[in-house]
Every structure is written in structure tokens, then in C-alpha cells.
Design a protein around this motif. Structure first.
Motif, mmCIF file in Angstrom:
data_model
loop_
_atom_site.group_PDB
_atom_site.id
_atom_site.type_symbol
_atom_site.label_atom_id
_atom_site.label_comp_id
_atom_site.label_asym_id
_atom_site.label_seq_id
_atom_site.Cartn_x
_atom_site.Cartn_y
_atom_site.Cartn_z
ATOM 1 N N VAL A 17 55.555 -28.302 -74.166
ATOM 2 C CA VAL A 17 55.445 -27.570 -72.913
ATOM 3 C C VAL A 17 55.378 -26.066 -73.197
ATOM 4 C CG1 VAL A 17 56.647 -27.021 -70.759
ATOM 5 C CG2 VAL A 17 56.695 -29.352 -71.656
ATOM 6 N N ASP A 18 54.401 -25.415 -72.582
ATOM 7 C CA ASP A 18 54.272 -23.964 -72.662
ATOM 8 C C ASP A 18 55.054 -23.389 -71.481
ATOM 9 O OD1 ASP A 18 53.558 -21.303 -72.566
ATOM 10 O OD2 ASP A 18 51.404 -21.665 -72.666
ATOM 11 N N ARG A 19 56.290 -22.986 -71.734
ATOM 12 C CA ARG A 19 57.200 -22.550 -70.669
ATOM 13 C C ARG A 19 56.626 -21.365 -69.884
ATOM 14 N NH1 ARG A 19 60.310 -25.541 -68.012
ATOM 15 N NH2 ARG A 19 60.446 -24.169 -66.264
ATOM 16 N N ALA A 20 55.969 -20.437 -70.554
ATOM 17 C CA ALA A 20 55.392 -19.285 -69.863
ATOM 18 C C ALA A 20 54.324 -19.740 -68.869
ATOM 19 C CB ALA A 20 54.807 -18.298 -70.861
ATOM 20 N N ASN A 21 53.516 -20.722 -69.258
ATOM 21 C CA ASN A 21 52.484 -21.255 -68.378
ATOM 22 C C ASN A 21 53.108 -21.969 -67.183
ATOM 23 O OD1 ASN A 21 49.867 -21.868 -67.531
ATOM 24 N ND2 ASN A 21 49.830 -23.784 -68.668
ATOM 25 N N VAL A 22 54.152 -22.742 -67.438
ATOM 26 C CA VAL A 22 54.849 -23.453 -66.361
ATOM 27 C C VAL A 22 55.449 -22.446 -65.379
ATOM 28 C CG1 VAL A 22 56.833 -24.926 -65.822
ATOM 29 C CG2 VAL A 22 55.330 -25.512 -67.727
ATOM 30 N N ASP A 23 56.104 -21.411 -65.895
ATOM 31 C CA ASP A 23 56.726 -20.409 -65.028
ATOM 32 C C ASP A 23 55.680 -19.651 -64.214
ATOM 33 O OD1 ASP A 23 59.245 -21.132 -65.890
ATOM 34 O OD2 ASP A 23 59.372 -19.524 -67.387
ATOM 35 N N ALA A 24 54.542 -19.317 -64.814
ATOM 36 C CA ALA A 24 53.482 -18.617 -64.093
ATOM 37 C C ALA A 24 52.932 -19.499 -62.974
ATOM 38 C CB ALA A 24 52.362 -18.210 -65.052
ATOM 39 N N HIS A 25 52.730 -20.763 -63.251
ATOM 40 C CA HIS A 25 52.233 -21.695 -62.234
ATOM 41 C C HIS A 25 53.255 -21.840 -61.114
ATOM 42 C CE1 HIS A 25 49.709 -24.801 -60.599
ATOM 43 N NE2 HIS A 25 50.717 -25.638 -60.573
ATOM 44 N N LYS A 26 54.514 -21.935 -61.470
ATOM 45 C CA LYS A 26 55.585 -22.039 -60.470
ATOM 46 C C LYS A 26 55.586 -20.819 -59.561
ATOM 47 C CE LYS A 26 60.605 -22.153 -60.182
ATOM 48 N NZ LYS A 26 61.846 -22.124 -60.958
ATOM 49 N N ASP A 27 55.453 -19.629 -60.143
ATOM 50 C CA ASP A 27 55.423 -18.401 -59.350
ATOM 51 C C ASP A 27 54.244 -18.398 -58.373
ATOM 52 O OD1 ASP A 27 57.705 -17.488 -60.634
ATOM 53 O OD2 ASP A 27 56.594 -16.184 -62.028
ATOM 54 N N ARG A 28 53.068 -18.838 -58.840
ATOM 55 C CA ARG A 28 51.892 -18.912 -57.956
ATOM 56 C C ARG A 28 52.122 -19.890 -56.813
ATOM 57 N NH1 ARG A 28 49.137 -18.816 -62.880
ATOM 58 N NH2 ARG A 28 48.889 -21.065 -62.804
ATOM 59 N N LEU A 30 55.010 -20.894 -55.506
ATOM 60 C CA LEU A 30 56.006 -20.366 -54.574
ATOM 61 C C LEU A 30 55.401 -19.283 -53.682
ATOM 62 C CD1 LEU A 30 59.170 -20.247 -56.854
ATOM 63 C CD2 LEU A 30 58.716 -21.809 -54.945
ATOM 64 N N ALA A 31 54.539 -18.450 -54.231
ATOM 65 C CA ALA A 31 53.869 -17.421 -53.434
ATOM 66 C C ALA A 31 52.979 -18.061 -52.369
ATOM 67 C CB ALA A 31 53.046 -16.503 -54.332
ATOM 68 N N GLU A 32 52.284 -19.135 -52.720
ATOM 69 C CA GLU A 32 51.443 -19.831 -51.750
ATOM 70 C C GLU A 32 52.286 -20.455 -50.641
ATOM 71 O OE1 GLU A 32 48.647 -22.568 -53.481
ATOM 72 O OE2 GLU A 32 48.048 -21.121 -54.998
ATOM 73 N N VAL A 33 53.431 -21.019 -50.991
ATOM 74 C CA VAL A 33 54.312 -21.629 -49.989
ATOM 75 C C VAL A 33 54.855 -20.555 -49.045
ATOM 76 C CG1 VAL A 33 56.538 -22.793 -49.670
ATOM 77 C CG2 VAL A 33 54.918 -23.638 -51.368
ATOM 78 N N ARG A 34 55.279 -19.418 -49.612
ATOM 79 C CA ARG A 34 55.777 -18.327 -48.764
ATOM 80 C C ARG A 34 54.685 -17.828 -47.817
ATOM 81 N NH1 ARG A 34 58.596 -16.989 -53.582
ATOM 82 N NH2 ARG A 34 56.897 -15.634 -54.240
ATOM 83 N N THR A 35 53.464 -17.698 -48.308
ATOM 84 C CA THR A 35 52.351 -17.255 -47.475
ATOM 85 C C THR A 35 52.100 -18.242 -46.344
ATOM 86 O OG1 THR A 35 51.341 -16.114 -49.339
ATOM 87 C CG2 THR A 35 49.889 -16.660 -47.493
ATOM 88 N N TYR A 36 52.128 -19.526 -46.666
ATOM 89 C CA TYR A 36 51.915 -20.568 -45.653
ATOM 90 C C TYR A 36 53.005 -20.504 -44.592
ATOM 91 C CZ TYR A 36 51.585 -25.128 -43.468
ATOM 92 O OH TYR A 36 51.481 -26.135 -42.545
ATOM 93 N N HIS A 37 54.267 -20.398 -45.011
ATOM 94 C CA HIS A 37 55.374 -20.353 -44.051
ATOM 95 C C HIS A 37 55.284 -19.117 -43.159
ATOM 96 C CE1 HIS A 37 58.091 -23.218 -46.535
ATOM 97 N NE2 HIS A 37 57.357 -23.878 -45.662
#
Length: 50
Positions: A17-28, A30-37
């Protein structure tokens, strides 16, 4: 002939697992969910982005 089920540990050993890639995807995500809400809350309140 049936194969033996792979354990999570076996899978991760073969697919590191590339942790940096996972964290970057998670951040994206979460930003999409916040925008939707925010959009949903604006719609419910009858507001526009302006």
C-alpha cells in the motif's frame, strides 16, 4: 479444483500500500463529500452560492 482463500496479510504482501496515495485519495473524497453536503444545505435553505 478450488483454491485456498487469500488472507489480507497475503494480499498486502503481494500488493504493498502506498500510504501517501491512499491519504491523498481520502482527502479528495472528503472534500467532495463536504462540497456535496454544503450544496444540499444551501438547497434546503433556498440559498444560492452567490
Amino acid at each position: 479444483m478450488m483454491g485456498v482463500a487469500m488472507t489480507l496479510e497475503d494480499f498486502l504482501a503481494d500488493h504493498p500500500v502506498d500510504r501517501a496515495n491512499v491519504d491523498a485519495h481520502k482527502d479528495r473524497m472528503l472534500a467532495e463529500v463536504r462540497t456535496y453536503h454544503l450544496r444540499e444545505l444551501r438547497d434546503q435553505a433556498g440559498l444560492t452560492p452567490e
